[in-house]
Motif scaffolding. Sequence first.
Motif, PDB file in Angstrom:
ATOM      1  N   ILE A   1      35.691  46.110  21.724  1.00 19.74           N
ATOM      2  CA  ILE A   1      35.741  47.037  22.865  1.00 19.74           C
ATOM      3  C   ILE A   1      35.219  46.357  24.124  1.00 19.74           C
ATOM      4  N   LYS A   2      34.121  45.600  24.010  1.00 21.17           N
ATOM      5  CA  LYS A   2      33.587  44.877  25.169  1.00 21.17           C
ATOM      6  C   LYS A   2      34.601  43.846  25.674  1.00 21.17           C
ATOM      7  N   GLU A   3      35.234  43.156  24.744  1.00 17.72           N
ATOM      8  CA  GLU A   3      36.246  42.158  25.118  1.00 17.72           C
ATOM      9  C   GLU A   3      37.432  42.832  25.824  1.00 17.72           C
ATOM     10  N   TYR A   4      37.909  43.936  25.245  1.00 20.18           N
ATOM     11  CA  TYR A   4      39.036  44.659  25.833  1.00 20.18           C
ATOM     12  C   TYR A   4      38.665  45.233  27.201  1.00 20.18           C
ATOM     13  N   ALA A   5      37.444  45.732  27.311  1.00 17.79           N
ATOM     14  CA  ALA A   5      37.007  46.335  28.569  1.00 17.79           C
ATOM     15  C   ALA A   5      37.011  45.312  29.702  1.00 17.79           C
ATOM     16  N   ASP A   6      36.563  44.104  29.417  1.00 29.06           N
ATOM     17  CA  ASP A   6      36.539  43.066  30.454  1.00 29.06           C
ATOM     18  C   ASP A   6      37.953  42.745  30.936  1.00 29.06           C
ATOM     19  N   ILE A   7      38.879  42.679  29.992  1.00 34.66           N
ATOM     20  CA  ILE A   7      40.279  42.399  30.355  1.00 34.66           C
ATOM     21  C   ILE A   7      40.856  43.545  31.180  1.00 34.66           C
ATOM     22  N   MET A   8      40.593  44.763  30.738  1.00 31.22           N
ATOM     23  CA  MET A   8      41.162  45.926  31.414  1.00 31.22           C
ATOM     24  C   MET A   8      40.555  46.125  32.805  1.00 31.22           C
ATOM     25  N   LYS A   9      39.286  45.837  32.967  1.00 27.78           N
ATOM     26  CA  LYS A   9      38.646  45.972  34.279  1.00 27.78           C
ATOM     27  C   LYS A   9      39.291  45.033  35.298  1.00 27.78           C
ATOM     28  N   GLU A  10      39.652  43.849  34.852  1.00 29.40           N
ATOM     29  CA  GLU A  10      40.348  42.921  35.747  1.00 29.40           C
ATOM     30  C   GLU A  10      41.718  43.470  36.145  1.00 29.40           C
ATOM     31  N   ILE A  11      42.424  44.039  35.172  1.00 30.47           N
ATOM     32  CA  ILE A  11      43.760  44.571  35.431  1.00 30.47           C
ATOM     33  C   ILE A  11      43.709  45.786  36.344  1.00 30.47           C
TER      34      ILE A  11
ATOM     35  N   PHE B   1      41.417  46.595  38.401  1.00 31.11           N
ATOM     36  CA  PHE B   1      40.963  46.174  39.730  1.00 31.11           C
ATOM     37  C   PHE B   1      42.175  45.779  40.573  1.00 31.11           C
ATOM     38  N   ILE B   2      43.079  45.016  39.974  1.00 24.66           N
ATOM     39  CA  ILE B   2      44.285  44.579  40.691  1.00 24.66           C
ATOM     40  C   ILE B   2      45.176  45.773  41.005  1.00 24.66           C
ATOM     41  N   ILE B   3      45.345  46.666  40.021  1.00 20.87           N
ATOM     42  CA  ILE B   3      46.181  47.863  40.241  1.00 20.87           C
ATOM     43  C   ILE B   3      45.612  48.700  41.376  1.00 20.87           C
ATOM     44  N   SER B   4      44.306  48.929  41.365  1.00 18.88           N
ATOM     45  CA  SER B   4      43.659  49.715  42.408  1.00 18.88           C
ATOM     46  C   SER B   4      43.867  49.083  43.778  1.00 18.88           C
ATOM     47  N   LYS B   5      43.743  47.760  43.856  1.00 23.05           N
ATOM     48  CA  LYS B   5      43.955  47.058  45.117  1.00 23.05           C
ATOM     49  C   LYS B   5      45.386  47.231  45.609  1.00 23.05           C
ATOM     50  N   LYS B   6      46.328  47.162  44.692  1.00 20.99           N
ATOM     51  CA  LYS B   6      47.736  47.329  45.051  1.00 20.99           C
ATOM     52  C   LYS B   6      48.025  48.750  45.535  1.00 20.99           C
ATOM     53  N   LEU B   7      47.205  49.698  45.101  1.00 19.64           N
ATOM     54  CA  LEU B   7      47.359  51.089  45.525  1.00 19.64           C
ATOM     55  C   LEU B   7      46.606  51.387  46.822  1.00 19.64           C
ATOM     56  N   GLY B   8      45.966  50.367  47.394  1.00 18.56           N
ATOM     57  CA  GLY B   8      45.315  50.523  48.694  1.00 18.56           C
ATOM     58  C   GLY B   8      43.808  50.704  48.645  1.00 18.56           C
ATOM     59  N   TRP B   9      43.205  50.583  47.451  1.00 14.64           N
ATOM     60  CA  TRP B   9      41.760  50.730  47.321  1.00 14.64           C
ATOM     61  C   TRP B   9      41.044  49.619  48.083  1.00 14.64           C
ATOM     62  N   LYS B  10      40.007  49.971  48.824  1.00 12.45           N
ATOM     63  CA  LYS B  10      39.267  49.015  49.634  1.00 12.45           C
ATOM     64  C   LYS B  10      37.953  48.596  48.990  1.00 12.45           C
ATOM     65  N   GLY B  11      37.725  49.022  47.754  1.00  9.18           N
ATOM     66  CA  GLY B  11      36.461  48.705  47.086  1.00  9.18           C
ATOM     67  C   GLY B  11      36.397  47.263  46.642  1.00  9.18           C
ATOM     68  N   CYS B  12      35.290  46.930  45.972  1.00  7.06           N
ATOM     69  CA  CYS B  12      35.123  45.552  45.512  1.00  7.06           C
ATOM     70  C   CYS B  12      34.399  45.546  44.162  1.00  7.06           C
TER      71      CYS B  12
END
Length: 258
Positions: A235-245, A247-258
């Motif tokens: 779960i920890k391994e999967y979570a790290d991968i998904m958080k990266e993904i 993050f990119i999706i959110s950025k593509k949707l216009g999210w200004k966070g970091c």
Amino acid sequence: MNLVMVSGIVKSLQKGIRIIDCLARNGEMGVTDLSKEFGVSKSSIYNLLNTFAQNHWVEKNEITNKYKLGIRLFELGNIVREGFQLREVAIPFMKELVDKIGETVHLTVLDDGMVVYIESAQPGNKFSAVSLNERRVYMHCTGVGKAIMAFLKEEEIDKIIEEKGLPLFTANTIIDSDELKKELGNIRKRGYAIDDIEHEPGVRCVGVPIFNEKGDAFASMSLTGPSPRFSDEKIKEYADIMKEITFIISKKLGWKGC
């Protein structure tokens, strides 16, 4: 009001849809206007409008006694619009994720205090869109739900708990509001949620929030599978991968966070 079926069509529902379309075209209209428009009794029109009003699909102008489209349709329109954009951005990542890990990937959106599954990617190149009304689930007992819930405002969380309750699904379901809020705090710190056999027997999942241009956690993505294949380490391994993904999706949707 009785629902009459004719050739697979619910007549009263069809009348209601025609009323919504009419209000969309013409703006405010009264009961008498709509009665004449459709050749239906005033009482029938009033009952339909009252039902819509109770669900915020229409609103009554107390000064003119006329009706117009309500805020709920605006909200649903935003959900559909965001859902289309979200699908377009997320689907390639979902395919990549399921091919890499070999477990089921779900995509959900927040709607009226619950989460709605809108896409599902499964091993073996199985990809399916899910109807908005096909699978609605509680937030407190699912990875996709808690991933969003953790990033809502305190008053929004309280409203969901009050209106939807915390029903029990398995022995692991969190049904105490204080315990749930503590878990939501942990989710905010680590950036992902875990469904630890809380909704379905033998199933674990990890869910990660997706943010829109306003900074709202309006959607989430999860990896789901049998609990023996979802150890804490996995779960920890999967979570790290998904958080990266996500993050990119959110950025593509216009999210200004970091």
